[in-house]
Design a protein around this motif. Structure first.
Motif, short mmCIF file in Angstrom:
data_model
loop_
_atom_site.label_atom_id
_atom_site.label_comp_id
_atom_site.label_asym_id
_atom_site.label_seq_id
_atom_site.Cartn_x
_atom_site.Cartn_y
_atom_site.Cartn_z
N THR A 54 0.87 -1.17 0.00
CA THR A 54 0.00 0.00 0.00
C THR A 54 0.91 1.22 0.00
O THR A 54 1.74 1.37 0.88
CB THR A 54 -0.85 0.01 1.28
N SER A 55 0.75 2.08 -1.01
CA SER A 55 1.67 3.21 -1.02
C SER A 55 0.90 4.53 -1.01
O SER A 55 0.21 4.89 -1.95
CB SER A 55 2.66 3.03 -2.16
N LEU A 56 1.02 5.23 0.12
CA LEU A 56 0.24 6.45 0.37
C LEU A 56 0.83 7.63 -0.37
O LEU A 56 2.05 7.87 -0.32
CB LEU A 56 0.21 6.76 1.86
N PHE A 57 -0.02 8.41 -1.03
CA PHE A 57 0.45 9.58 -1.75
C PHE A 57 1.03 10.60 -0.77
O PHE A 57 0.58 10.72 0.37
CB PHE A 57 -0.68 10.21 -2.55
N THR A 58 2.03 11.33 -1.26
CA THR A 58 2.68 12.39 -0.47
C THR A 58 2.20 13.74 -0.99
O THR A 58 1.46 13.80 -1.97
CB THR A 58 4.20 12.28 -0.65
N ILE A 81 -8.79 0.52 -11.40
CA ILE A 81 -8.29 -0.86 -11.40
C ILE A 81 -7.37 -1.07 -12.58
O ILE A 81 -7.72 -0.77 -13.71
CB ILE A 81 -9.46 -1.86 -11.48
N ASP A 82 -6.16 -1.57 -12.29
CA ASP A 82 -5.16 -1.82 -13.32
C ASP A 82 -4.80 -0.54 -14.07
O ASP A 82 -4.53 -0.57 -15.27
CB ASP A 82 -5.67 -2.90 -14.30
N ASN A 83 -4.81 0.55 -13.36
CA ASN A 83 -4.45 1.84 -13.95
C ASN A 83 -3.94 2.72 -12.82
O ASN A 83 -4.33 2.56 -11.68
CB ASN A 83 -5.69 2.49 -14.58
N ASN A 120 -6.90 6.80 -6.05
CA ASN A 120 -6.94 5.50 -5.39
C ASN A 120 -6.92 4.43 -6.48
O ASN A 120 -7.82 4.38 -7.31
CB ASN A 120 -8.21 5.39 -4.55
N SER A 121 -5.89 3.60 -6.45
CA SER A 121 -5.68 2.66 -7.55
C SER A 121 -5.32 1.28 -7.02
O SER A 121 -4.65 1.17 -6.00
CB SER A 121 -4.53 3.12 -8.44
N TYR A 181 -4.34 6.18 -1.76
CA TYR A 181 -3.16 5.34 -1.92
C TYR A 181 -3.30 4.33 -3.06
O TYR A 181 -4.40 4.05 -3.51
CB TYR A 181 -2.76 4.64 -0.62
N VAL A 182 -2.14 3.84 -3.48
CA VAL A 182 -2.08 2.80 -4.50
C VAL A 182 -1.88 1.45 -3.82
O VAL A 182 -1.01 1.33 -2.96
CB VAL A 182 -0.91 3.05 -5.46
N THR A 183 -2.67 0.48 -4.18
CA THR A 183 -2.51 -0.87 -3.65
C THR A 183 -1.91 -1.71 -4.76
O THR A 183 -2.47 -1.78 -5.85
CB THR A 183 -3.89 -1.45 -3.28
#
Lengths: 329, 329
Positions: A314-318, B146-148, B156-157, B312-314
C-alpha cells in the motif's frame, strides 16, 4: 513456509476461495471445498492464526509493534520520555489510535526485547527499514511492514509514494521555469531513496532535462565534499532525498553565506518537525505518517481475520508543502 | 475540487482527524473540531457522499463499474454473451463476488453509457487504462481505478506489482545460469509496461548484466521486424511485457522453425487464458485478477464510508508460473 498462494495454485482456485473454505465463510461448492482441503493437507498448510482468531472478528487481538534500537532512539528519550513529534512517533500514534478504535491490545518492543519476551501475539507490525532478525521474519503470524519494502519477498507493506510525490514536485518546479535542478541522495540500496531518485529522473527526462545526481553519506564531511562540487555549477534548485540531508545542506549554505532561496532553492522529503524549525523553514514533500500507521494497523487486522490474504504493498500519496526555501509562484 | 487533504492542511490536523470530526466518530477535542469545521466552511468542502451514507455502513450502496468500448469487447461477445475467462472478466468476477458479500448493488457500463444514463451512484470503479472522459474524472464521488495509475493525480488505484514480479523472475533466470535475457516491451508511456521494464532492468544491472530492450507495436509486422534484429544475437530468454506480445513472438518462432524452449525460452506477463492454450503452454508472471477486483471493491466501500480517505495505490504481488516455454530447474 507454505503460503495460501501455494494452496490456491495446487487446488487450482483463487486465494480468495481458499480463504473462504478455510474460514467457512461465503459461497463455494462441495467440489471446491474438497480440492482446497486436499491441497491444504498435501502441503501441510497451517492457516493457524487466521482460523484460530476468526471467532474474535475485529476485536480482542494482541499485537506487537517492533523496531530497531536505532528507531527506539527516535521514540524514547534518554530520560525515558516518549518523543512526541518524531517521524516514527507520529506513525506509532496512528497505530495506537487505530488499535484503540478496534479494541486491539498493543505492545511496543525492540527486536531483542521481542525475542527475549517470547509472548504469543496475533500479529506484528515492523517499523522502518533496519535489518530485521531472521527469527522474527520466520515466525508464523501475520506481519505488516511499515515504511519498508523488501523487493522480491512479497511482504505486506505500507510505504509512502516517493516516486509520485517527487515526480509531481520536480515537474512543478520545471513548469515554474527552472532547469538546473540537482538531486542529492542517500544510498540507492534503500527502496525509499531509489523511488524518489526515479521520480526525479523521470520528471527531468520527460521535460527533456538532464538529471544530475550525487550520492552522499549522511555526515557533514560528505555533504561539504559534494556541495563543493555542486555549487560552482550554479544549481537553481537542490532536491534532497530526505529532510535530514536537506537540513545539513541548509547548514552548509549558511556557513558559506549562500542565500536560500535567493541564490539556491532547497527541497526536502518527509516533513519532519525540524523542517518547520529551521530558518528559513524547509519546503518539503510530506509523508502521511499518521495515516501510514493507521492503514498498517487496519491491514494487520484484515490479515489476522483471514481477509484479503493475497499480499500487497500500500503506497500512500505524499504532498508538496511549500515553505520558505523555495520561491513560491 | 476541494479534497480532505486541503481541509486537513488548513486546519493543521491529519486527514484521519478531519474524517473523525466530519463523521462524528472517535476522539477529538472541541478545539480540533472548531478548527476542522472552520476549514470545511472556508474551503466550501463537501464530504457529501461520505457523510450522507455513513448511516448505511457497509450495506445498501449503488456502485457502477465503468470501462471503455475496447474493454467491453473483452467482456461481452458479438453474440452478446459474457466472456468467461478474459483478464477483465475475472477482475469483474472479483468485484461482483465482493459486491454480493457486502450487499452492494452494482451496474456495469461503458463510459458513454454512463454519461448518457445519468443515474446517481455512491461510487465508481474504473477498469483498465484507456483514456477516461474528463466529466467522469470530475464527478464528485469516490473513484477507484483498477489496473491503472495516473502518475501525479493521487488516485486511489489497485494495480499489479509488475516491478517486483519481473525483478524476481528475471533474477531467478539469471541464477539458473542464463545471461542473454532480452526484453521486448510495449510503449513505456503505460505505467504497467514501465514498471515491468524497470524490474527487468534492475535485475540485470544488480547481476552485472547489460539490459537489452526493444519496443514493439502490438502487430505482426512490428514483431517480425524486431525479432529479425534479435535472433541473430542468439538470446537465451525473451521476456515480453505481456502474454499477448509473448504469444505473437511464439508464433513468429514457430513460423521460423525455432524451437521453444530448446533454442530460445520465452516468458510473458498476465497469465491470460490463452497462455495455457498455446503450444507449448506459456511460462508467465501471473496477475491476481480476481483479487484485484475484490480488493478494489473493498477499497471503494471504505471510501464511500469515509474511512481511510487519504489516497493510496494498492499493488498486489504477482507470481511466476512456470509452464513449457522455459526449461524449469
Amino acid at each position: 513456509m507454505t503460503s495460501i498462494d501455494d494452496v490456491a495454485k495446487l487446488a487450482g482456485v483463487s486465494t480468495a476461495t481458499v480463504s473462504r473454505v478455510i474460514n467457512n465463510k461465503g459461497k463455494y461448492s462441495e467440489k471446491t471445498k474438497l480440492k482446497v482441503l486436499k491441497a491444504v493437507e498435501e502441503l501441510n498448510y497451517k492457516p493457524s492464526t487466521q482460523a484460530r482468531h476468526l471467532a474474535k472478528f475485529r476485536k480482542g487481538f494482541n499485537i506487537c509493534v517492533l523496531y530497531s534500537e536505532r528507531i527506539k532512539k527516535h521514540l524514547i528519550s534518554e530520560k525515558n520520555e516518549f518523543i512526541q513529534k518524531s517521524f516514527y512517533s507520529i506513525v506509532l500514534k496512528g497505530i495506537a489510535d487505530g488499535a484503540q478504535e478496534n479494541k486491539v491490545k498493543m505492545d511496543t518492543l525492540t527486536f531483542n526485547e521481542f525475542i527475549k519476551k517470547n509472548t504469543k501475539y496475533d500479529g506484528i507490525l515492523i517499523l522502518g527499514s533496519d535489518k530485521i532478525p531472521n527469527n522474527i521474519l520466520e515466525c508464523n503470524i501475520p506481519i505488516v511492514f511499515i515504511d519498508n519494502y523488501i523487493v522480491g519477498k512479497k511482504t505486506n507493506s505500507i510505504v509512502s509514494n516517493g516516486f509520485d510525490g517527487t515526480y509531481y514536485t520536480i515537474d512543478k518546479m520545471i513548469k515554474r521555469g527552472y532547469k538546473k535542478i540537482f538531486h542529492i541522495h542517500g544510498s540507492l540500496m534503500f527502496y525509499g531513496f531509489r523511488r524518489r531518485f526515479e521520480g526525479y529522473e523521470l520528471a527531468m527526462k520527460n521535460n527533456n532535462l538532464f538529471p544530475i545526481t550525487y550520492e552522499i553519506k549522511e555526515e557533514e564531511e560528505s555533504i561539504n565534499y559534494v556541495m563543493s562540487m555542486i555549487m560552482p555549477k550554479k544549481p537553481e534548485i537542490i532536491f534532497a532525498s530526505n529532510d535530514s540531508i536537506a537540513i545539513m545542506i541548509l547548514k552548509y549554505l549558511k556557513n558559506n553565506n549562500i542565500k536560500v532561496p535567493d541564490e539556491v532553492q532547497l527541497i526536502g522529503f518527509d516533513d519532519v518537525i525540524d523542517a518547520t524549525l529551521v530558518n528559513p523553514p524547509l519546503s518539503t514533500i510530506k509523508v502521511f505518517k499518521y495515516e501510514m500507521g493507521n492503514v498498517a494497523l487496519e491491514r494487520l487486522i484484515e490479515l489476522i481475520n483471514g481477509k484479503n490474504l493475497h499480499p500487497y504493498v500500500t503506497s500512500l500519496f505524499t504532498e508538496f508543502i511549500e515553505r520558505k526555501t523555495t520561491k513560491g509562484v
